[in-house]
Write a protein that holds these residues in place. Structure first.
Motif, short mmCIF file in Angstrom:
data_model
loop_
_atom_site.label_atom_id
_atom_site.label_comp_id
_atom_site.label_asym_id
_atom_site.label_seq_id
_atom_site.Cartn_x
_atom_site.Cartn_y
_atom_site.Cartn_z
N ARG A 1 -28.39 -32.06 -30.26
CA ARG A 1 -27.65 -31.72 -29.04
C ARG A 1 -26.15 -31.79 -29.27
N GLN A 2 -25.71 -32.84 -29.98
CA GLN A 2 -24.29 -32.98 -30.29
C GLN A 2 -23.79 -31.85 -31.19
N VAL A 3 -24.65 -31.46 -32.16
CA VAL A 3 -24.29 -30.35 -33.05
C VAL A 3 -24.11 -29.06 -32.25
N GLN A 4 -25.04 -28.79 -31.33
CA GLN A 4 -24.96 -27.56 -30.55
C GLN A 4 -23.76 -27.59 -29.60
N ILE A 5 -23.47 -28.75 -29.02
CA ILE A 5 -22.29 -28.85 -28.15
C ILE A 5 -21.02 -28.61 -28.95
N ARG A 6 -20.96 -29.23 -30.14
CA ARG A 6 -19.76 -29.05 -30.97
C ARG A 6 -19.65 -27.60 -31.43
N ALA A 7 -20.77 -26.97 -31.77
CA ALA A 7 -20.75 -25.57 -32.17
C ALA A 7 -20.26 -24.69 -31.02
N GLY A 8 -20.69 -25.04 -29.80
CA GLY A 8 -20.21 -24.29 -28.64
C GLY A 8 -18.72 -24.43 -28.45
N GLU A 9 -18.18 -25.64 -28.68
CA GLU A 9 -16.73 -25.85 -28.55
C GLU A 9 -15.98 -25.04 -29.59
N ILE A 10 -16.52 -25.01 -30.82
CA ILE A 10 -15.87 -24.23 -31.88
C ILE A 10 -15.89 -22.75 -31.54
N LYS A 11 -17.03 -22.28 -31.03
CA LYS A 11 -17.15 -20.87 -30.65
C LYS A 11 -16.19 -20.53 -29.51
N GLN A 12 -16.05 -21.44 -28.56
CA GLN A 12 -15.17 -21.20 -27.42
C GLN A 12 -13.71 -21.14 -27.87
N ALA A 13 -13.35 -21.99 -28.83
CA ALA A 13 -11.97 -21.99 -29.34
C ALA A 13 -11.70 -20.82 -30.25
N ASN A 14 -12.75 -20.34 -30.97
CA ASN A 14 -12.60 -19.21 -31.90
C ASN A 14 -13.73 -18.21 -31.68
N PRO A 15 -13.64 -17.37 -30.66
CA PRO A 15 -14.73 -16.44 -30.33
C PRO A 15 -15.10 -15.49 -31.46
N SER A 16 -14.21 -15.28 -32.43
CA SER A 16 -14.51 -14.33 -33.50
C SER A 16 -15.50 -14.89 -34.53
N LEU A 17 -15.70 -16.22 -34.55
CA LEU A 17 -16.62 -16.82 -35.51
C LEU A 17 -18.06 -16.55 -35.13
N GLY A 18 -18.90 -16.34 -36.14
CA GLY A 18 -20.33 -16.14 -35.89
C GLY A 18 -21.02 -17.45 -35.55
N HIS A 19 -22.23 -17.34 -34.95
CA HIS A 19 -22.96 -18.54 -34.55
C HIS A 19 -23.31 -19.42 -35.74
N GLY A 20 -23.71 -18.79 -36.85
CA GLY A 20 -24.09 -19.56 -38.03
C GLY A 20 -22.92 -20.38 -38.57
N ILE A 21 -21.75 -19.77 -38.61
CA ILE A 21 -20.56 -20.48 -39.09
C ILE A 21 -20.22 -21.63 -38.16
N CYS A 22 -20.34 -21.40 -36.84
CA CYS A 22 -20.04 -22.45 -35.87
C CYS A 22 -20.96 -23.66 -36.08
N PHE A 23 -22.27 -23.40 -36.32
CA PHE A 23 -23.20 -24.50 -36.54
C PHE A 23 -22.92 -25.22 -37.85
N ARG A 24 -22.56 -24.46 -38.88
CA ARG A 24 -22.26 -25.10 -40.16
C ARG A 24 -21.03 -25.99 -40.06
N LEU A 25 -20.00 -25.51 -39.38
CA LEU A 25 -18.80 -26.31 -39.19
C LEU A 25 -19.09 -27.54 -38.34
N ALA A 26 -19.93 -27.36 -37.33
CA ALA A 26 -20.27 -28.49 -36.46
C ALA A 26 -20.99 -29.59 -37.24
N ARG A 27 -21.93 -29.19 -38.10
CA ARG A 27 -22.67 -30.19 -38.88
C ARG A 27 -21.75 -30.90 -39.89
N GLN A 28 -20.73 -30.15 -40.41
CA GLN A 28 -19.80 -30.76 -41.34
C GLN A 28 -18.91 -31.79 -40.63
#
Length: 231
Positions: free
Chosen positions: A198-225
């Motif tokens: 849940r925390q990973v998905q929330i963080r991925a959503g924040e990354i996506k919101q801040a950078n809409p051009s990033l793909g979902h896969g990249i957002c999840f990878r960055l979130a897990r890192q």
């Protein structure tokens, strides 16, 4: 500003109302004339052509008003001489002043920088009426273009924020629906693993919101890192 110098050579020819502002039939004294011209030039330096208001544009459509001591400094005058010159300019109809104040916490009133306007007739007196109309039209067009661009930017930001929030909500709801079905990893129990996902998905959503051009896969990878899995 340059043509105002003509007043010093022939006061009655160019600005007779200023020449008689002191109520005397005699010509205005040279030092008094110079002070008035210098104060006019300082005011023109900060004149907004669209509103004919003296000040500095601020955020949005606001205007920061200028104090008389500030204008006096720009004109190279001491405050007392600037006060006398301002009274002459007001009496001659070359400047209009609307005083302001605000109430302090202790109940007393505190003076604020006055709102000052300059008349279009000042430009007309020196043969610049047509030029002023032209420049004011250009200023109005620039204002409209800026307002349109700002409104477009606000709409785009609102849409991107709404899309990011919807995406984040959808992911969060998906984790809630998954419940105990979330698989464990690295020795974590089901509830801990679900919370981490849940925390990973929330963080991925924040990354996506801040950078809409990033793909979902990249957002999840960055979130897990960026997140450390619980042990």
């Amino acid at each position: 500003m340059h043509r105002l110098g003509r007043y010093l050579d022939a006061p009655d020819e160019w600005l007779p109302s200023l020449n008689r502002a002191n109520g005397s039939t005699r010509q205005q004294r040279t030092e008094r004339s110079v002070a008035c011209v210098q104060l006019l030039r300082a005011s023109l330096k900060y004149l907004d052509l669209l509103t004919m208001r003296v000040g500095i544009p601020s955020t949005g459509c606001g205007m920061q008003n200028l104090t008389l001591p500030f204008l006096a400094g720009q004109a190279g005058l001491d405050v007392r001489r600037a006060e006398r010159a301002m009274r002459d300019l007001q009496a001659a109809g070359l400047t209009s002043v609307r005083r302001r104040c605000e109430r302090a916490e202790d109940g007393n009133y505190r003076g604020l920088a006055a709102i000052r306007y300059m008349p279009a007739s000042l430009f007309g007196a020196f043969g610049l009426a047509k030029w002023l109309r032209h420049e004011r039209s250009k200023a109005s067009l620039r204002h409209q273009l800026r307002a349109t661009a700002d409104a477009k930017h606000r709409r785009r930001s609102t849409r991107e924020h709404a899309r990011g929030q919807l995406w984040l909500d959808a992911m969060t709801n998906g984790v809630k629906r998954a419940g105990p079905a979330v698989s464990t990893s690295g020795g974590m129990d089901v509830s801990t693993a679900a919370e981490f996902e849940r925390q990973v998905q929330i963080r991925a959503g924040e990354i996506k919101q801040a950078n809409p051009s990033l793909g979902h896969g990249i957002c999840f990878r960055l979130a897990r890192q960026q997140l450390t899995p619980p042990r």
